[in-house]
Write a protein that holds these residues in place. Structure first.
Motif, PDB file in Angstrom:
ATOM      1  N   ASP A  44       3.592  -8.052  12.467  1.00  0.00           N
ATOM      2  CA  ASP A  44       2.199  -8.154  12.911  1.00  0.00           C
ATOM      3  C   ASP A  44       1.337  -9.073  12.047  1.00  0.00           C
ATOM      4  OD1 ASP A  44       3.049  -6.298  14.758  1.00  0.00           O
ATOM      5  OD2 ASP A  44       1.931  -4.614  13.889  1.00  0.00           O
ATOM      6  N   CYS A  45       1.714  -9.247  10.789  1.00  0.00           N
ATOM      7  CA  CYS A  45       0.876 -10.027   9.869  1.00  0.00           C
ATOM      8  C   CYS A  45       1.498 -11.372   9.492  1.00  0.00           C
ATOM      9  CB  CYS A  45       0.595  -9.221   8.610  1.00  0.00           C
ATOM     10  SG  CYS A  45      -0.258  -7.667   8.943  1.00  0.00           S
TER      11      CYS A  45
ATOM     12  N   ALA B  17      -7.619  -0.626   8.997  1.00  0.00           N
ATOM     13  CA  ALA B  17      -7.504  -0.066  10.348  1.00  0.00           C
ATOM     14  C   ALA B  17      -6.182  -0.474  10.980  1.00  0.00           C
ATOM     15  CB  ALA B  17      -8.683  -0.509  11.210  1.00  0.00           C
ATOM     16  N   GLU B  18      -5.767  -1.722  10.751  1.00  0.00           N
ATOM     17  CA  GLU B  18      -4.497  -2.203  11.272  1.00  0.00           C
ATOM     18  C   GLU B  18      -3.327  -1.485  10.599  1.00  0.00           C
ATOM     19  OE1 GLU B  18      -2.200  -6.464  12.072  1.00  0.00           O
ATOM     20  OE2 GLU B  18      -4.006  -6.435  10.838  1.00  0.00           O
ATOM     21  N   LEU B  19      -3.430  -1.262   9.313  1.00  0.00           N
ATOM     22  CA  LEU B  19      -2.382  -0.547   8.588  1.00  0.00           C
ATOM     23  C   LEU B  19      -2.257   0.888   9.111  1.00  0.00           C
ATOM     24  CD1 LEU B  19      -0.288  -0.700   6.310  1.00  0.00           C
ATOM     25  CD2 LEU B  19      -2.096  -0.026   4.724  1.00  0.00           C
ATOM     26  N   ARG B  20      -3.392   1.533   9.359  1.00  0.00           N
ATOM     27  CA  ARG B  20      -3.358   2.893   9.917  1.00  0.00           C
ATOM     28  C   ARG B  20      -2.705   2.895  11.297  1.00  0.00           C
ATOM     29  NH1 ARG B  20      -8.468   2.872   7.397  1.00  0.00           N
ATOM     30  NH2 ARG B  20      -9.553   2.460   9.371  1.00  0.00           N
ATOM     31  N   GLN B  21      -2.991   1.882  12.108  1.00  0.00           N
ATOM     32  CA  GLN B  21      -2.376   1.782  13.433  1.00  0.00           C
ATOM     33  C   GLN B  21      -0.868   1.575  13.329  1.00  0.00           C
ATOM     34  OE1 GLN B  21      -4.641  -1.398  15.219  1.00  0.00           O
ATOM     35  NE2 GLN B  21      -6.056   0.035  16.223  1.00  0.00           N
ATOM     36  N   MET B  22      -0.453   0.756  12.376  1.00  0.00           N
ATOM     37  CA  MET B  22       0.989   0.546  12.173  1.00  0.00           C
ATOM     38  C   MET B  22       1.675   1.867  11.852  1.00  0.00           C
ATOM     39  SD  MET B  22       1.170  -2.857   9.825  1.00  0.00           S
ATOM     40  CE  MET B  22       0.178  -4.294  10.189  1.00  0.00           C
TER      41      MET B  22
ATOM     42  N   VAL C  57      -4.511  -7.588   5.024  1.00  0.00           N
ATOM     43  CA  VAL C  57      -4.225  -6.595   6.068  1.00  0.00           C
ATOM     44  C   VAL C  57      -5.439  -5.676   6.163  1.00  0.00           C
ATOM     45  CG1 VAL C  57      -2.712  -4.724   6.837  1.00  0.00           C
ATOM     46  CG2 VAL C  57      -1.747  -6.626   5.529  1.00  0.00           C
ATOM     47  N   ALA C  58      -6.014  -5.595   7.326  1.00  0.00           N
ATOM     48  CA  ALA C  58      -7.124  -4.664   7.534  1.00  0.00           C
ATOM     49  C   ALA C  58      -6.586  -3.237   7.465  1.00  0.00           C
ATOM     50  CB  ALA C  58      -7.778  -4.917   8.884  1.00  0.00           C
TER      51      ALA C  58
END
Length: 176
Positions: free
Chosen positions: A66-67, A22-27, A19-20
């Protein structure tokens, strides 16, 4: 909104469950979190959110959606993390913060299972079962630690573990 820390178990370890950050922060932002930041690349997130349990539930669902895989998430209010840090019985003993582990239970009942962990209680290793975490002092390091090995074998899936240095960094990074 209160300061919260989210600890995601088992992501970005090896090649699986990537999990990137940046993607985790967006989630997290998509769940209404504010002042979102990640620490390291191993599933540590701090933010402000109106409910730590709802943050954990939402992140688990977002990761699955998402993942395409599941990952357990523990979210704590900043005050709960402060209490866990303050209750550390080995803070003065631990001369290497990488050898002092905090095991955070993914379900409350998991802490009771810590009493069954086997290790040489007369030796240098120590285990303390606190109200919100188990504290493992692995004096000679993690690789050869009977305590860490038995803890992982018996209870590994029921906890997410961070070393003392990471826990202190997370506490310091909480948006107050």
């Amino acid at each position: 909104m209160e300061p919260c820390v989210a600890l995601i178990r088992g992501i970005n370890v090896g090649k699986a469950k990537r999990v990137a950050m940046a993607e985790l922060r967006q989630m997290a932002a998509g769940l209404g979190a504010e002042a979102v930041a990640t620490l390291l690349n191993s599933g540590n997130l701090v933010c402000r959110h109106h409910s730590a349990p709802l943050l954990a539930e939402g992140l688990e669902a977002a990761i699955a959606r998402d993942c395409g895989f599941s990952a357990r998430v523990l979210a704590l209010a900043g005050a709960a993390l402060d209490d866990i840090v303050a209750a550390n019985p080995y803070a003065g003993l631990a001369d290497d913060p990488a050898r002092l582990l905090l095991a955070f239970p993914l379900e409350t009942a998991a802490l009771a299972g810590c009493a069954a962990v086997e290790y040489d209680r007369a030796g240098p290793e120590r285990l303390h079962i606190g109200a919100g975490a188990a504290y493992l002092w692995c004096a000679a390091g993690l690789m050869d630690s009977p305590l860490a090995a038995d803890f992982t074998r018996r209870l590994g899936e029921r906890f997410t573990v961070r070393n003392w240095a990471t826990v202190l960094k997370l506490q310091q990074a909480l948006p107050r």
